[in-house]
Motif scaffolding. Structure first.
Motif, PDB file in Angstrom:
ATOM      1  N   UNK A 132       0.853  -1.215  -0.024  1.00 40.07           N
ATOM      2  CA  UNK A 132      -0.020  -0.032   0.054  1.00 40.07           C
ATOM      3  C   UNK A 132       0.853   1.165   0.107  1.00 40.07           C
ATOM      4  N   UNK A 133       0.467   2.209  -0.915  1.00 37.86           N
ATOM      5  CA  UNK A 133       1.148   3.600  -1.198  1.00 37.86           C
ATOM      6  C   UNK A 133       2.377   3.541  -1.622  1.00 37.86           C
ATOM      7  N   UNK A 134       2.827   2.208  -2.393  1.00 39.98           N
ATOM      8  CA  UNK A 134       4.003   2.358  -3.072  1.00 39.98           C
ATOM      9  C   UNK A 134       3.390   2.700  -4.583  1.00 39.98           C
ATOM     10  N   UNK A 135       4.447   3.018  -5.377  1.00 40.71           N
ATOM     11  CA  UNK A 135       3.882   3.935  -6.598  1.00 40.71           C
ATOM     12  C   UNK A 135       4.255   2.517  -7.934  1.00 40.71           C
TER      13      UNK A 135
ATOM     14  N   UNK B 121      10.789  11.379  -5.725  1.00 38.39           N
ATOM     15  CA  UNK B 121      10.250  12.363  -4.823  1.00 38.39           C
ATOM     16  C   UNK B 121       8.598  12.333  -4.827  1.00 38.39           C
ATOM     17  N   UNK B 122       8.248  12.005  -6.001  1.00 41.23           N
ATOM     18  CA  UNK B 122       6.748  11.933  -5.913  1.00 41.23           C
ATOM     19  C   UNK B 122       6.265  10.827  -5.207  1.00 41.23           C
ATOM     20  N   UNK B 123       6.988   9.642  -5.482  1.00 43.28           N
ATOM     21  CA  UNK B 123       6.408   8.386  -4.812  1.00 43.28           C
ATOM     22  C   UNK B 123       6.800   8.518  -3.029  1.00 43.28           C
ATOM     23  N   UNK B 124       7.842   9.249  -2.537  1.00 44.69           N
ATOM     24  CA  UNK B 124       7.816   9.528  -1.432  1.00 44.69           C
ATOM     25  C   UNK B 124       6.749  10.396  -0.971  1.00 44.69           C
ATOM     26  N   UNK B 125       6.679  11.567  -1.681  1.00 44.51           N
ATOM     27  CA  UNK B 125       5.217  12.217  -1.147  1.00 44.51           C
ATOM     28  C   UNK B 125       3.894  11.393  -1.061  1.00 44.51           C
ATOM     29  N   UNK B 126       3.953  10.453  -1.758  1.00 45.64           N
ATOM     30  CA  UNK B 126       2.319   9.517  -1.964  1.00 45.64           C
ATOM     31  C   UNK B 126       2.692   8.677  -0.564  1.00 45.64           C
ATOM     32  N   UNK B 127       3.806   8.313  -0.015  1.00 41.40           N
ATOM     33  CA  UNK B 127       4.062   7.551   1.350  1.00 41.40           C
ATOM     34  C   UNK B 127       4.697   6.157   0.912  1.00 41.40           C
ATOM     35  N   UNK B 128       5.246   5.928  -0.132  1.00 40.09           N
ATOM     36  CA  UNK B 128       6.080   4.897  -0.472  1.00 40.09           C
ATOM     37  C   UNK B 128       7.141   5.072  -1.559  1.00 40.09           C
ATOM     38  N   UNK B 129       7.482   4.063  -1.960  1.00 35.50           N
ATOM     39  CA  UNK B 129       8.529   4.054  -3.097  1.00 35.50           C
ATOM     40  C   UNK B 129       8.118   3.578  -4.555  1.00 35.50           C
ATOM     41  N   UNK B 130       8.856   3.771  -5.472  1.00 36.32           N
ATOM     42  CA  UNK B 130       8.532   3.276  -7.033  1.00 36.32           C
ATOM     43  C   UNK B 130       8.984   1.789  -6.799  1.00 36.32           C
ATOM     44  N   UNK B 131       7.962   0.957  -7.350  1.00 35.18           N
ATOM     45  CA  UNK B 131       8.372  -0.323  -7.049  1.00 35.18           C
ATOM     46  C   UNK B 131       8.405  -1.139  -8.637  1.00 35.18           C
TER      47      UNK B 131
END
Length: 409
Positions: A117-120, A158-168
């Motif tokens: 959840x919240x990963x990009x 940066x966008x992924x961190x702002x969404x609460x996770x990381x790019x996967x």
């Protein structure tokens, strides 16, 4: 009665497929349907499959065909796919091939494997609706994958961190994509490999339509390009190739496959063991037998028919579409993508199209993870003959001309 509060949070992101609902229109003989992105059943090698099932069940393999089997998939089919992949520049072994119940199942498993959840998940805009449905269950955020290279890896982080996770993971269909019909060039594919390396993410290559090229020069799959970079060692690659027999032999048998490093395949096998143990053994055996006998011939037959229908649709669009409407010109696949003037809503026009013009299409907004694209729509030419295409596009053109005129008034 169970209330909504009892459901997992992921249930709130599950939505009905607009396309599956529109498929019901195929049963109405008065409707010219460009909605279903499905193969023409008249092209299925039904007799070959009937003979394959008779042969399998009458022989020594009959009992094995009806028994539980290994999760990785039927070994002769996997061996055959090793040869098929070699023809595409992808050197692998049977241990790098995994059979799934249609490539849609592969997308679900990959979402389960990579997304918390919240990963990009990076997806193109628009993208395949089925991928969004598969990934949605794992509650990711989405960001727009830009094969043109106008985004840096750091901007994605940066966008992924702002969404609460990381790019996967990054997902795309590189050849004759659903829904646009567009093909990503070699330079764009190379840039995506670079991006995936910088982000340290999986790169999911959906190759469902790869065999359906009608003109133009073939471009190596992304996995083949990455293999060339890495000395031919598939165990060092991060690209995950998802293929299918649905568009060439039969969608109803639900036989797809994944080609990837053994590390990825091993994880997917564990997911399958927990989900459904294995794909249908007899269906895999039938696919293997029919493919061994006539795969090349069948692909050429399908290509010839769809090429004519693609050409008919492009010619009709040029004749009947009003000014302000643009469309893609695919080199293969099943789809043409229309962009209407800003302000028009394809979903709102659909009901009028069905009721007054007896023509159906798929509104494009569902293919956009961010909810944009209201002024777009998808047309499929696979299940309409040339006469129906001519009539249906003429009606659709008249409808759009009227809608554009009303908006301008």
């Amino acid at each position: 009665m169970v209330t909504e509060a009892a459901f997992a949070t992921r249930a709130g992101r599950m939505k009905a497929s607009e396309i599956r609902e529109l498929l019901k229109l195929l049963d109405r003989p008065d409707i010219v349907s460009f909605a279903g992105g499905i193969p023409d059943p008249a092209l299925f090698p039904a007799e070959a499959f009937a003979e394959a099932y008779r042969h399998i069940l009458a022989g020594e393999a009959g009992r094995a065909a009806l028994q539980y089997s290994v999760s990785e998939g039927y070994r002769p089919l996997r061996d055959r796919l090793v040869g098929q992949m070699a023809g595409l520049g992808i050197a692998c072994t049977a241990d790098n091939v995994f059979i799934v119940s249609g490539s849609q199942q592969a997308l679900d498993y990959l979402g389960k494997l990579y997304l918390s959840p919240s990963d990009t998940a990076l997806v193109t805009t628009p993208t395949y609706l089925g991928a969004l449905q598969a990934f949605n269950a794992y509650e990711p955020a989405y960001d727009q994958l830009s094969p043109g290279g106008n985004r840096t890896a750091e901007s994605y982080r940066q966008a992924a961190a702002a969404a609460g996770g990381r790019v996967k993971l990054a997902y795309l269909s590189a050849d004759f994509a659903n829904p646009t019909g567009e093909t990503l060039g070699r330079e764009g594919r190379e840039r995506l490999i670079d991006l995936a390396e910088e982000l340290d993410v999986a790169l999911v290559e959906d190759a469902a339509y790869q065999a359906l090229r009608y003109d133009g020069e073939p471009i190596p799959p992304i996995l083949a390009l990455e293999l060339a970079r890495k000395g031919g060692d598939i165990e060092r690659t991060r690209t995950i190739y998802c293929g299918s027999f649905s568009k060439t032999l039969s969608p109803g048998l639900r036989v797809g496959f994944v080609v990837a490093s053994r590390a990825v395949i091993g994880k997917l096998v564990l997911i399958k063991q927990a989900a459904d143990l294995h794909s249908s053994t007899i269906n895999q055996m039938a696919i293997a037998e029919v493919a061994a006998g006539q795969f090349g011939e069948q692909v050429e037959r399908v290509r010839a028919v769809y090429r004519r229908r693609r050409d008919a649709m492009l010619a009709a669009l040029a004749r009947y579409m009003p000014a302000g409407v643009a469309w893609t010109r695919p080199e293969g696949g099943m789809f043409v993508w229309l962009t209407l003037p800003a302000g028009l809503d394809a979903a709102a026009l659909l009901a009028e199209a069905v009721e007054t013009q007896k023509v159906a299409f798929v509104p494009g907004q569902a293919f956009h993870a961010d909810g944009t694209g209201a002024n777009t729509l998808r047309l499929s030419f696979s299940c309409a003959d040339e006469a129906a295409i001519e009539a249906g596009i003429a009606r659709l053109g008249g409808l759009l001309e009227g809608a554009i005129g009303r908006r301008a008034a």
